[in-house]
Scaffold this motif. Sequence first.
Motif, mmCIF file in Angstrom:
data_model
loop_
_atom_site.group_PDB
_atom_site.id
_atom_site.type_symbol
_atom_site.label_atom_id
_atom_site.label_comp_id
_atom_site.label_asym_id
_atom_site.label_seq_id
_atom_site.Cartn_x
_atom_site.Cartn_y
_atom_site.Cartn_z
ATOM 1 N N TYR A 116 -9.539 10.908 0.843
ATOM 2 C CA TYR A 116 -10.175 11.142 2.137
ATOM 3 C C TYR A 116 -9.751 12.488 2.711
ATOM 4 N N ALA A 117 -10.480 12.893 3.736
ATOM 5 C CA ALA A 117 -10.169 14.101 4.486
ATOM 6 C C ALA A 117 -10.115 13.743 5.962
ATOM 7 N N ALA A 152 0.844 -1.189 0.000
ATOM 8 C CA ALA A 152 0.000 0.000 0.000
ATOM 9 C C ALA A 152 0.882 1.243 0.000
ATOM 10 N N LEU A 153 0.443 2.263 -0.708
ATOM 11 C CA LEU A 153 1.149 3.536 -0.779
ATOM 12 C C LEU A 153 0.167 4.660 -0.479
ATOM 13 N N GLY A 154 0.676 5.745 0.083
ATOM 14 C CA GLY A 154 -0.211 6.871 0.373
ATOM 15 C C GLY A 154 0.549 8.172 0.442
ATOM 16 N N LEU A 155 -0.213 9.252 0.368
ATOM 17 C CA LEU A 155 0.356 10.590 0.472
ATOM 18 C C LEU A 155 -0.695 11.511 1.083
ATOM 19 N N GLU A 156 -0.275 12.263 2.093
ATOM 20 C CA GLU A 156 -1.173 13.220 2.730
ATOM 21 C C GLU A 156 -0.575 14.622 2.656
ATOM 22 N N ALA A 157 -1.459 15.596 2.503
ATOM 23 C CA ALA A 157 -1.085 17.003 2.576
ATOM 24 C C ALA A 157 -1.910 17.635 3.692
ATOM 25 N N GLY A 158 -1.247 18.382 4.550
ATOM 26 C CA GLY A 158 -1.942 18.987 5.670
ATOM 27 C C GLY A 158 -1.797 20.492 5.703
ATOM 28 N N LEU A 178 -5.752 16.227 3.862
ATOM 29 C CA LEU A 178 -6.276 15.620 2.637
ATOM 30 C C LEU A 178 -5.331 14.484 2.256
ATOM 31 N N GLY A 179 -5.900 13.304 1.918
ATOM 32 C CA GLY A 179 -5.037 12.166 1.661
ATOM 33 C C GLY A 179 -5.467 11.324 0.483
ATOM 34 N N TYR A 180 -4.516 10.510 0.020
ATOM 35 C CA TYR A 180 -4.733 9.568 -1.076
ATOM 36 C C TYR A 180 -3.961 8.295 -0.769
ATOM 37 N N SER A 181 -4.562 7.138 -1.047
ATOM 38 C CA SER A 181 -3.855 5.863 -0.889
ATOM 39 C C SER A 181 -4.206 4.937 -2.044
ATOM 40 N N TYR A 182 -3.308 3.985 -2.284
ATOM 41 C CA TYR A 182 -3.493 3.042 -3.389
ATOM 42 C C TYR A 182 -3.065 1.653 -2.941
ATOM 43 N N THR A 183 -3.836 0.661 -3.366
ATOM 44 C CA THR A 183 -3.437 -0.731 -3.242
ATOM 45 C C THR A 183 -4.036 -1.511 -4.403
#
Length: 203
Positions: free
Chosen positions: A82-83, A24-30, A36-41
């Motif tokens: 997601y938020a 799984a990979l993800g990236l969040e910006a705050g 605010l976030g994004y993830s992938y699998t």
Amino acid sequence: MASDFTINPMVGVAKNKAMGTNAALGLEAGYKDFILGYSYTGDSNKDSFSQHFDELKPTPFDNVFQQAKAHYNDDYKAHTVYAGYQFSLGSGYLALKAGAEFSNLKMNAGVAVYDVMPGGQTLVESGAISASSNTVVKPMVGVGYYMDNGLNFNLHYTIHNGNRDMKGSAKYQGDESAGKAKLNGQIPDKDFSTLMFTVGYRF
């Protein structure tokens, strides 16, 4: 004001009830306490089979056999946006998150029978089926704990069971005929619910 903005890359594992354990990979910006976030699998499963049958008799050639070859492949991808909002807790921050997962499933399978003789092989008959789902949207919830040194731990869960509609086509080719047809169906009650754990570093 620059310190109010944060970036948080994440890596981890996702346990999908139908597809097994995958990366799984993800990236969040705050910005301040908002996230605010994004993830992938995703996963791709492939399998193949090959079998020789007894020598064909009578034939005009020696050492003539039939061979059957089959293959199967499914490919699953899930993207989540997601938020969240974080609260001060202990020596760090606890974040509550909610969003939506967008997933797609593609499947294909086929079988072919050949006459195998010295110098090459000849296709006798073959059939194949391919299908894919529309993008399915399911709810996601999660929590994260962000330490003051930047290290953070995140647990996300996607609720994802029920039927999945599939559309595709089937085709057949033989010595004297060939055909193609459209397919509409469902994968019944297959549970794609996913538990994702990631570790990140926020800076």
